[in-house]
Motif scaffolding. Sequence first.
Motif, mmCIF file in Angstrom:
data_model
loop_
_atom_site.group_PDB
_atom_site.id
_atom_site.type_symbol
_atom_site.label_atom_id
_atom_site.label_comp_id
_atom_site.label_asym_id
_atom_site.label_seq_id
_atom_site.Cartn_x
_atom_site.Cartn_y
_atom_site.Cartn_z
ATOM 1 N N LYS A 1 0.833 -1.186 0.000
ATOM 2 C CA LYS A 1 0.000 0.000 0.000
ATOM 3 C C LYS A 1 0.878 1.251 0.000
ATOM 4 O O LYS A 1 1.974 1.242 0.555
ATOM 5 N N PRO A 2 0.424 2.323 -0.603
ATOM 6 C CA PRO A 2 1.179 3.578 -0.516
ATOM 7 C C PRO A 2 1.341 4.006 0.929
ATOM 8 O O PRO A 2 0.555 3.625 1.805
ATOM 9 N N SER A 3 2.325 4.821 1.182
ATOM 10 C CA SER A 3 2.648 5.207 2.564
ATOM 11 C C SER A 3 1.510 5.953 3.233
ATOM 12 O O SER A 3 1.233 5.765 4.415
ATOM 13 N N ALA B 1 -1.209 3.487 4.257
ATOM 14 C CA ALA B 1 -0.780 2.709 5.423
ATOM 15 C C ALA B 1 -0.867 3.528 6.699
ATOM 16 O O ALA B 1 -1.243 3.027 7.763
ATOM 17 N N TYR B 2 -0.558 4.828 6.593
ATOM 18 C CA TYR B 2 -0.625 5.699 7.775
ATOM 19 C C TYR B 2 -2.049 5.807 8.284
ATOM 20 O O TYR B 2 -2.321 5.654 9.475
ATOM 21 N N PHE B 3 -2.998 6.095 7.377
ATOM 22 C CA PHE B 3 -4.384 6.272 7.806
ATOM 23 C C PHE B 3 -4.992 4.952 8.275
ATOM 24 O O PHE B 3 -5.858 4.936 9.149
ATOM 25 N N THR B 4 -4.549 3.838 7.698
ATOM 26 C CA THR B 4 -5.024 2.542 8.172
ATOM 27 C C THR B 4 -4.575 2.286 9.599
ATOM 28 O O THR B 4 -5.336 1.809 10.447
ATOM 29 N N HIS B 5 -3.325 2.654 9.894
ATOM 30 C CA HIS B 5 -2.804 2.462 11.250
ATOM 31 C C HIS B 5 -3.433 3.453 12.232
ATOM 32 O O HIS B 5 -3.731 3.103 13.373
ATOM 33 N N ALA B 6 -3.646 4.698 11.774
ATOM 34 C CA ALA B 6 -4.197 5.714 12.673
ATOM 35 C C ALA B 6 -5.658 5.461 12.990
ATOM 36 O O ALA B 6 -6.162 5.909 14.032
ATOM 37 N N SER B 7 -6.361 4.781 12.113
ATOM 38 C CA SER B 7 -7.785 4.530 12.354
ATOM 39 C C SER B 7 -8.025 3.448 13.391
ATOM 40 O O SER B 7 -9.120 3.339 13.933
ATOM 41 N N SER B 8 -7.005 2.647 13.685
ATOM 42 C CA SER B 8 -7.158 1.600 14.695
ATOM 43 C C SER B 8 -7.187 2.212 16.085
ATOM 44 O O SER B 8 -6.519 3.211 16.353
#
Length: 412
Positions: free
Chosen positions: A36-38, A41-48
């Motif tokens: 995934k683009p960076s 990946a950032y927003f996927t991690h931040a949404s957790s």
Amino acid sequence: MDSDEGSELYASDVEHNYATNIFKESETDGLIDSYKPSFDAYFTHASSRTRTSANVFSQRVVPLSPEEHNAALVRASAHAYTPQVPFDSSSFKRWARELDEGFNLLFYGLGSKRGILNDFAKHVSRRGHVVVVNAFHPSVTVRDMLASIARVPGVQSTSTSAPTQERVAEHFASSDSPHLFLIVHSLDRSPKLARAISSLALSPHIHIAASIDRLNAPLLFSASQLAARKGSFFSSDRATKNVGYGWLWHDLTTLAPYTSELAFADRTSISGASSSRARVDINNPVSGPLTETAAMHVLAAVTAKAKKLFSLLAAKQLENAESSDVSEVNSAHSPQDQQHFGLTYDALFTLARDAFIATNDTALRALLGEFRDHGLVVSAVQPGTSGGEVLWIPLRKERLSKLVGNLDVDAT
């Protein structure tokens, strides 16, 4: 030209097919997220959702009481290593010369400077009178400083009271007056002394050597006071122009412990102590913070019914603390914060009547009066009520549990 264009198309097709094969293989292996683009990946991690533990350090480690804190300091000082910064006493001659040139000296730096300045006071004592002011002492006032200066021959007038700052400055402004060397330790601890010294510092025959310890100490002096210099213009008719310091700054880092400077400090005011220096209630003044030792002394002198009432209030306060939120209990550091776990007067009266401790309001208030006088029980008007009173014991949960345990052991 045609061959070049064909080669470019061929290269792009290979690159596209290669990327497609990679994603197909990664999909079969479950590794598609790795490509995934960076920003995705950032927003996927931040949404957790972030997981936080309910285990707070202040809950796991019981805070120190004032007695335990002082004992720990004594043990630590016995094994402490104090680095030594070499100092050449030949600087005394240079400092004395700077004082003769009309400057006042201000020493800053990490470490106690009291010992070196006292040695400098002995060095200049051959040239005039010396007055040493311990500004770090909480009871030292401007009147005390002026009273010490009044002991210099010729300063004290016929009046028995201490001379004023203007009188002292005028006396040492005359050409035939002796020289006065004023040594002030920790000037930044007493802003009142600093303001008083500003009216003396420009007098021609008054020489000041002071030390500061705090980082924001220069904020005590205005730009005009720092720029002021001594001169022949000193006159009692222009008192407002005779205010200033004329500092010459010196770095005097010693790394020596502030033993004398902190001798009068409140050791329980630091974060982690179980009591605060402030009084817990204006209607129930106490001489100092409540400790377990003081509480046990008071409880040993009261009647059996008074002990039962105290145990009853303590048990309900602990019960309220147990049923409250963990974060609310951990944040209750000061005695005022314990009010949330207290008990209303009406509820306490009902419990005391059911336990045959106090059958009427007069008896209950008589038992509470002993605890109020010694600060074991404090009260405040309950918010949102028309004069309702809430009572609580100004001790943290851990200390109160230990105190109740000691009462139960004594009762058995």
